[in-house]
Enzyme design. Structure first.
Site, PDB file in Angstrom:
ATOM      1  N   CYS A  30       0.866  -1.189   0.000  1.00 50.71           N
ATOM      2  CA  CYS A  30       0.000   0.000   0.000  1.00 50.71           C
ATOM      3  C   CYS A  30       0.896   1.230   0.000  1.00 50.71           C
ATOM      4  CB  CYS A  30      -0.891  -0.022   1.249  1.00 50.71           C
ATOM      5  SG  CYS A  30      -2.165   1.256   1.250  1.00 50.71           S
ATOM      6  N   CYS A  42      -0.711   4.197   7.105  1.00 47.76           N
ATOM      7  CA  CYS A  42      -1.462   4.255   8.369  1.00 47.76           C
ATOM      8  C   CYS A  42      -0.594   3.591   9.447  1.00 47.76           C
ATOM      9  CB  CYS A  42      -2.811   3.555   8.223  1.00 47.76           C
ATOM     10  SG  CYS A  42      -3.777   4.257   6.874  1.00 47.76           S
ATOM     11  N   GLY A  58      -3.917  -3.167   0.500  1.00 49.75           N
ATOM     12  CA  GLY A  58      -4.036  -2.107  -0.490  1.00 49.75           C
ATOM     13  C   GLY A  58      -5.210  -1.179  -0.310  1.00 49.75           C
ATOM     14  N   GLU A  59      -5.117  -0.041  -0.990  1.00 48.51           N
ATOM     15  CA  GLU A  59      -6.184   0.961  -0.978  1.00 48.51           C
ATOM     16  C   GLU A  59      -6.936   0.836  -2.308  1.00 48.51           C
ATOM     17  OE1 GLU A  59      -7.892   3.255   0.906  1.00 48.51           O
ATOM     18  OE2 GLU A  59      -8.911   3.391  -1.020  1.00 48.51           O
ATOM     19  N   SER A  91     -13.752  -1.012   1.267  1.00 53.53           N
ATOM     20  CA  SER A  91     -13.261  -0.208   2.396  1.00 53.53           C
ATOM     21  C   SER A  91     -12.173   0.735   1.918  1.00 53.53           C
ATOM     22  CB  SER A  91     -12.700  -1.140   3.479  1.00 53.53           C
ATOM     23  OG  SER A  91     -12.084  -0.383   4.502  1.00 53.53           O
ATOM     24  N   SER A 101     -12.496   3.784   6.789  1.00 54.44           N
ATOM     25  CA  SER A 101     -11.562   3.611   7.905  1.00 54.44           C
ATOM     26  C   SER A 101     -11.417   4.956   8.605  1.00 54.44           C
ATOM     27  CB  SER A 101     -10.195   3.155   7.376  1.00 54.44           C
ATOM     28  OG  SER A 101     -10.297   1.858   6.862  1.00 54.44           O
ATOM     29  N   LEU A 102     -12.245   5.184   9.599  1.00 55.71           N
ATOM     30  CA  LEU A 102     -12.264   6.507  10.246  1.00 55.71           C
ATOM     31  C   LEU A 102     -11.179   6.580  11.336  1.00 55.71           C
ATOM     32  CD1 LEU A 102     -13.773   9.220  10.289  1.00 55.71           C
ATOM     33  CD2 LEU A 102     -15.223   8.273  12.097  1.00 55.71           C
ATOM     34  N   HIS A 103     -11.339   5.802  12.370  1.00 51.80           N
ATOM     35  CA  HIS A 103     -10.328   5.590  13.415  1.00 51.80           C
ATOM     36  C   HIS A 103     -10.026   6.788  14.320  1.00 51.80           C
ATOM     37  CE1 HIS A 103      -9.911   1.859  11.380  1.00 51.80           C
ATOM     38  NE2 HIS A 103      -9.156   2.308  10.406  1.00 51.80           N
ATOM     39  N   ASN A 131      -5.279  -5.298  16.110  1.00 48.15           N
ATOM     40  CA  ASN A 131      -4.514  -6.541  15.950  1.00 48.15           C
ATOM     41  C   ASN A 131      -3.035  -6.204  15.913  1.00 48.15           C
ATOM     42  OD1 ASN A 131      -6.706  -8.462  15.577  1.00 48.15           O
ATOM     43  ND2 ASN A 131      -7.103  -7.316  13.699  1.00 48.15           N
TER      44      ASN A 131
END
Ligand code: SAH
Ligand code: SF4
Length: 404
Positions: free
Chosen positions: A142, A146, A207-208, A239, A261-263, A338
């Site tokens: 990717c 992140c 990947g994105e 996603s 994917s807010l987070h 994780n």
């Protein structure tokens, strides 16, 4: 528990290692492309539609990989097909089966550099009582970074082709026996949805997907075509980390479910956790989601929120999360972090996750905190990164340098 299988006898392995000449792979082609391919090998114009439909059914409804099994096609034409075309699957390097039934495949793709093994991706199958979900990859590695994601520490090697994206689903169906019985041509009906093992597909592997938009779109068209693999668009979820300019297109062109994917609920924190936020901040992301084509109570946006101890898991943040989603039909997925070797975060305490979930639930969101599956085979979200990729990086870098 782990089962290892040697796949060196596979056609894909042989082809990639020079045992067979390169042929045109029909997987990932839409019907017009199959027609064009047939035309180049001399199939008569008036037969093109019929032949393309036959091939399509054999590949996507029956799951065959051998032209000889196309019993409604003349022997002569079958031989010709096999001279020019293939029906490929990615090469399986390793298959692991968890004690809970989760399966993970390490797959090798064809190499761009002669003499060097191709890049690797991972695909995960998660069986549950009411569904079977296949988590597929859209890129090798990717480009985004992140900070909580293992894939993010692996640089991008390349985008997957539409064939490689669809191929993950075909391969998983092969391995878990998810094709209809029999190969009689008149039998070419769909496996009834109630009998299917793969009922859902999520683009949540490596990947994105929105940085490989065209190939992902083409692949999703094939996957959701009612005359082929025929997965309902409601059972396919893409996603994204928040590539805002492409979000509208996902709804308009693919019509699949969207997960974000807010987070984090503040830009300063999201800038660190999901650095694409510096380019497309939360306010722009929310606006794109508010206007997502097809959004309704029956089709909600899923918000992914990874629980990081002491980083984003305060109850004030839970309340802010609920506040900012007001008015947007939403589901919230709280994901226990994780960990991976040397990861800079810890998973929130279970007690804290429950309190956080409580606030979210009281606001009217069913937000089950899913128990991670396939722990013993490292199959969970964000843990996908192939070991051999890491080992061969220096070798690959040297060769790339020499080639430029
Ligand atoms: N690139 C896309 C899709 C792949 S990641 C995206 O970022 O949305 C799929 C999901 O796993 C994302 O929500 C991602 O944020 C989450 N994830 C990544 N690493 C994780 C980890 N170590 N623990 C839990 N979830 C993780
Ligand atoms: Fe890439 Fe998604 Fe991982 Fe971010 S979370 S690094 S976008 S795969």
């Amino acid at each position: 528990m782990t089962t290892l299988i040697d796949f060196k006898d596979q056609p894909a392995f042989k082809a990639q290692n020079g045992c067979e000449q390169a042929k045109l792979d029909l997987v990932g082609m839409d019907k017009p492309a199959i027609k064009a391919a047939l035309s180049t090998i001399g199939v008569a114009e008036k037969q093109l539609n019929m032949r393309a439909n036959q091939i399509w059914q054999w590949i996507y409804v029956k799951g065959i990989t051998d032209f000889d099994k196309m019993t409604n096609v003349s022997k002569e034409l079958r031989v010709k097909f096999s001279e020019y075309f293939t029906i490929n699957r990615p090469e399986i390097v390793e298959e692991q089966i968890s004690v809970d039934g989760t399966r993970k495949w390490l797959l090798r793709l064809p190499s761009d550099i002669a003499g060097i093994a191709g890049p690797e991706i991972e695909t995960v199958y998660i069986p549950e009582t009411d569904r079977g979900t296949l988590c597929i990859s859209s890129q090798v590695g990717c480009t985004l970074t992140c900070t909580f994601c293992h894939t993010g520490t692996q640089r991008l090697v390349r985008n997957l082709t539409a064939s490689e994206i669809v191929g993950q689903i075909l391969l998983a169906r092969d391995r878990i026996g998810d094709w209809p019985e029999g190969t009689r041509p008149n039998d070419a009906h769909l496996l009834p949805s109630g009998e299917r093992m793969i009922t859902n597909v999520v683009l949540m592997g490596m990947g994105e997907p929105l940085y490989n938009y065209d190939n992902v779109r083409d692949a999703m068209h094939i996957v959701t075509d009612g005359d082929g693999i025929a997965l309902s668009k409601r059972r396919v979820t893409l996603s994204t980390s928040g590539v805002v300019p492409m979000i509208e297109n996902v709804g308009a062109e693919m019509g699949v479910n969207l997960a974000i994917s807010l987070h984090a609920v503040r830009d300063d924190l999201r800038d660190i956790l999901v650095p694409i936020n510096k380019k497309f901040p939360i306010s722009e992301l929310m606006e794109a989601c508010r206007t997502y084509p097809g959004l309704s109570n029956a089709r909600r946006i899923t918000w992914e929120y990874v629980m990081l101890k002491g980083v984003n898991d305060s109850l004030a943040e839970a309340r802010e999360l609920v506040r900012m989603l007001k008015g947007i039909p939403s589901k919230i997925n709280l994901i226990p972090f994780n960990p991976w070797p040397n990861s800079p975060y810890e998973c929130s305490d279970w007690e804290q996750i429950e309190k956080f979930a409580d606030i979210v639930n009281k606001a009217g969101y069913a937000s089950p905190v899913r128990t991670p599956r396939g722990r013993d085979i490292f199959a969970a979200c964000g843990q996908l990164k192939s070991a051999s990729q890491r080992m061969k990086k220096s070798e690959r870098d040297k060769l790339l340098e020499a080639n430029h």
